[in-house]
Design a protein around this motif. Structure first.
Motif, PDB file in Angstrom:
ATOM      1  N   ALA A  36       0.819  -1.210   0.000  1.00 63.74           N
ATOM      2  CA  ALA A  36       0.000   0.000   0.000  1.00 63.74           C
ATOM      3  C   ALA A  36       0.855   1.263   0.000  1.00 63.74           C
ATOM      4  O   ALA A  36       0.337   2.367  -0.163  1.00 63.74           O
ATOM      5  N   TYR A  37       2.163   1.098   0.172  1.00 66.64           N
ATOM      6  CA  TYR A  37       3.073   2.233   0.293  1.00 66.64           C
ATOM      7  C   TYR A  37       3.927   2.366  -0.956  1.00 66.64           C
ATOM      8  O   TYR A  37       4.306   1.368  -1.566  1.00 66.64           O
ATOM      9  N   SER A  38       4.247   3.602  -1.318  1.00 67.10           N
ATOM     10  CA  SER A  38       5.103   3.827  -2.478  1.00 67.10           C
ATOM     11  C   SER A  38       6.493   3.237  -2.197  1.00 67.10           C
ATOM     12  O   SER A  38       6.878   3.101  -1.029  1.00 67.10           O
ATOM     13  N   PRO A  39       7.241   2.877  -3.240  1.00 62.59           N
ATOM     14  CA  PRO A  39       8.573   2.296  -3.028  1.00 62.59           C
ATOM     15  C   PRO A  39       9.498   3.194  -2.205  1.00 62.59           C
ATOM     16  O   PRO A  39      10.386   2.698  -1.523  1.00 62.59           O
ATOM     17  N   ASP A  40       9.263   4.516  -2.230  1.00 62.40           N
ATOM     18  CA  ASP A  40      10.105   5.448  -1.480  1.00 62.40           C
ATOM     19  C   ASP A  40       9.343   6.108  -0.318  1.00 62.40           C
ATOM     20  O   ASP A  40       9.721   7.172   0.157  1.00 62.40           O
ATOM     21  N   SER A  41       8.296   5.466   0.148  1.00 62.99           N
ATOM     22  CA  SER A  41       7.474   6.002   1.227  1.00 62.99           C
ATOM     23  C   SER A  41       8.328   6.327   2.454  1.00 62.99           C
ATOM     24  O   SER A  41       9.270   5.605   2.782  1.00 62.99           O
ATOM     25  N   VAL A  42       7.962   7.425   3.131  1.00 68.16           N
ATOM     26  CA  VAL A  42       8.663   7.868   4.327  1.00 68.16           C
ATOM     27  C   VAL A  42       7.714   7.721   5.515  1.00 68.16           C
ATOM     28  O   VAL A  42       6.566   8.163   5.455  1.00 68.16           O
ATOM     29  N   TRP A  43       8.216   7.102   6.573  1.00 67.67           N
ATOM     30  CA  TRP A  43       7.419   6.872   7.778  1.00 67.67           C
ATOM     31  C   TRP A  43       8.087   7.470   8.999  1.00 67.67           C
ATOM     32  O   TRP A  43       9.312   7.439   9.129  1.00 67.67           O
ATOM     33  N   ARG A  44       7.250   7.946   9.912  1.00 66.39           N
ATOM     34  CA  ARG A  44       7.643   8.114  11.308  1.00 66.39           C
ATOM     35  C   ARG A  44       6.648   7.312  12.099  1.00 66.39           C
ATOM     36  O   ARG A  44       5.444   7.523  12.026  1.00 66.39           O
ATOM     37  N   ASN A  45       7.133   6.345  12.847  1.00 66.98           N
ATOM     38  CA  ASN A  45       6.302   5.512  13.703  1.00 66.98           C
ATOM     39  C   ASN A  45       6.870   5.623  15.110  1.00 66.98           C
ATOM     40  O   ASN A  45       7.948   5.096  15.379  1.00 66.98           O
ATOM     41  N   ARG A  46       6.173   6.359  15.969  1.00 62.84           N
ATOM     42  CA  ARG A  46       6.693   6.687  17.294  1.00 62.84           C
ATOM     43  C   ARG A  46       8.013   7.419  17.112  1.00 62.84           C
ATOM     44  O   ARG A  46       8.028   8.496  16.526  1.00 62.84           O
ATOM     45  N   SER A  47       9.122   6.832  17.558  1.00 64.17           N
ATOM     46  CA  SER A  47      10.438   7.480  17.426  1.00 64.17           C
ATOM     47  C   SER A  47      11.292   6.831  16.340  1.00 64.17           C
ATOM     48  O   SER A  47      12.476   7.116  16.233  1.00 64.17           O
ATOM     49  N   GLU A  48      10.689   5.977  15.517  1.00 65.56           N
ATOM     50  CA  GLU A  48      11.421   5.316  14.432  1.00 65.56           C
ATOM     51  C   GLU A  48      11.130   6.008  13.113  1.00 65.56           C
ATOM     52  O   GLU A  48       9.999   6.405  12.843  1.00 65.56           O
ATOM     53  N   PHE A  49      12.158   6.112  12.287  1.00 67.55           N
ATOM     54  CA  PHE A  49      12.037   6.737  10.974  1.00 67.55           C
ATOM     55  C   PHE A  49      12.441   5.716   9.925  1.00 67.55           C
ATOM     56  O   PHE A  49      13.523   5.126  10.014  1.00 67.55           O
TER      57      PHE A  49
END
Length: 143
Positions: A36-49
């Motif tokens: 569901a995410y683009s190949p270069d998707s950027v995430w911040r999940n809590r304190s993880e990037f």
């Protein structure tokens, strides 16, 4: 690769996008969810990037190896043409048997193909008794 519903979102298509995300995450299948995410998707999940599908897939694999009995609910909070805000709760238990309810908010941005290019997640965990559980897996949306 296209991932309908596509932007620009309406109230109906934004709500459907949220429900489809809930259904996918409740499978606890990192491969399926990562698509569901683009190949270069950027995430911040809590304190993880994280950046990219591979990192997202690895993150989800680790997450669901630790979060046993995971069951999630998502709710549309707001939307614009290509962005959606979601509130969510999920429950899970750790290896020691302690149950947790995790509360949070997510901000999502999408490309024209309906793939998520950015996910910002803020999450808090509250210990609960197993008797306090209220979130269980339900049948996926038939859309």
């Amino acid at each position: 690769m296209s991932r309908p519903p596509l932007p620009p979102f309406t109230a109906e298509t934004a709500a459907l996008k949220v429900q489809l995300a809930e259904d996918a995450w409740n499978t606890r299948d990192p491969e399926r969810v990562s698509l569901a995410y683009s190949p270069d998707s950027v995430w911040r999940n809590r304190s993880e990037f994280l950046t990219g599908r591979e990192e997202i897939r690895a993150f989800l694999t680790d997450k669901w190896a630790k979060e046993n009995g995971y069951a999630l609910r998502k709710q549309l909070w707001a939307f614009t043409d290509d962005r959606i805000a979601v509130r969510f709760q999920y429950e899970w238990h750790d290896e020691a048997g302690q149950w947790w309810r995790s509360h949070g908010n997510e901000l999502w941005a999408f490309d024209a193909d309906g793939l998520m290019t950015r996910r910002e997640a803020s999450i808090n965990d509250v210990p609960i008794d197993e008797s306090e559980r209220s979130i269980f897996i339900r049948q996926p949306h038939a859309g």
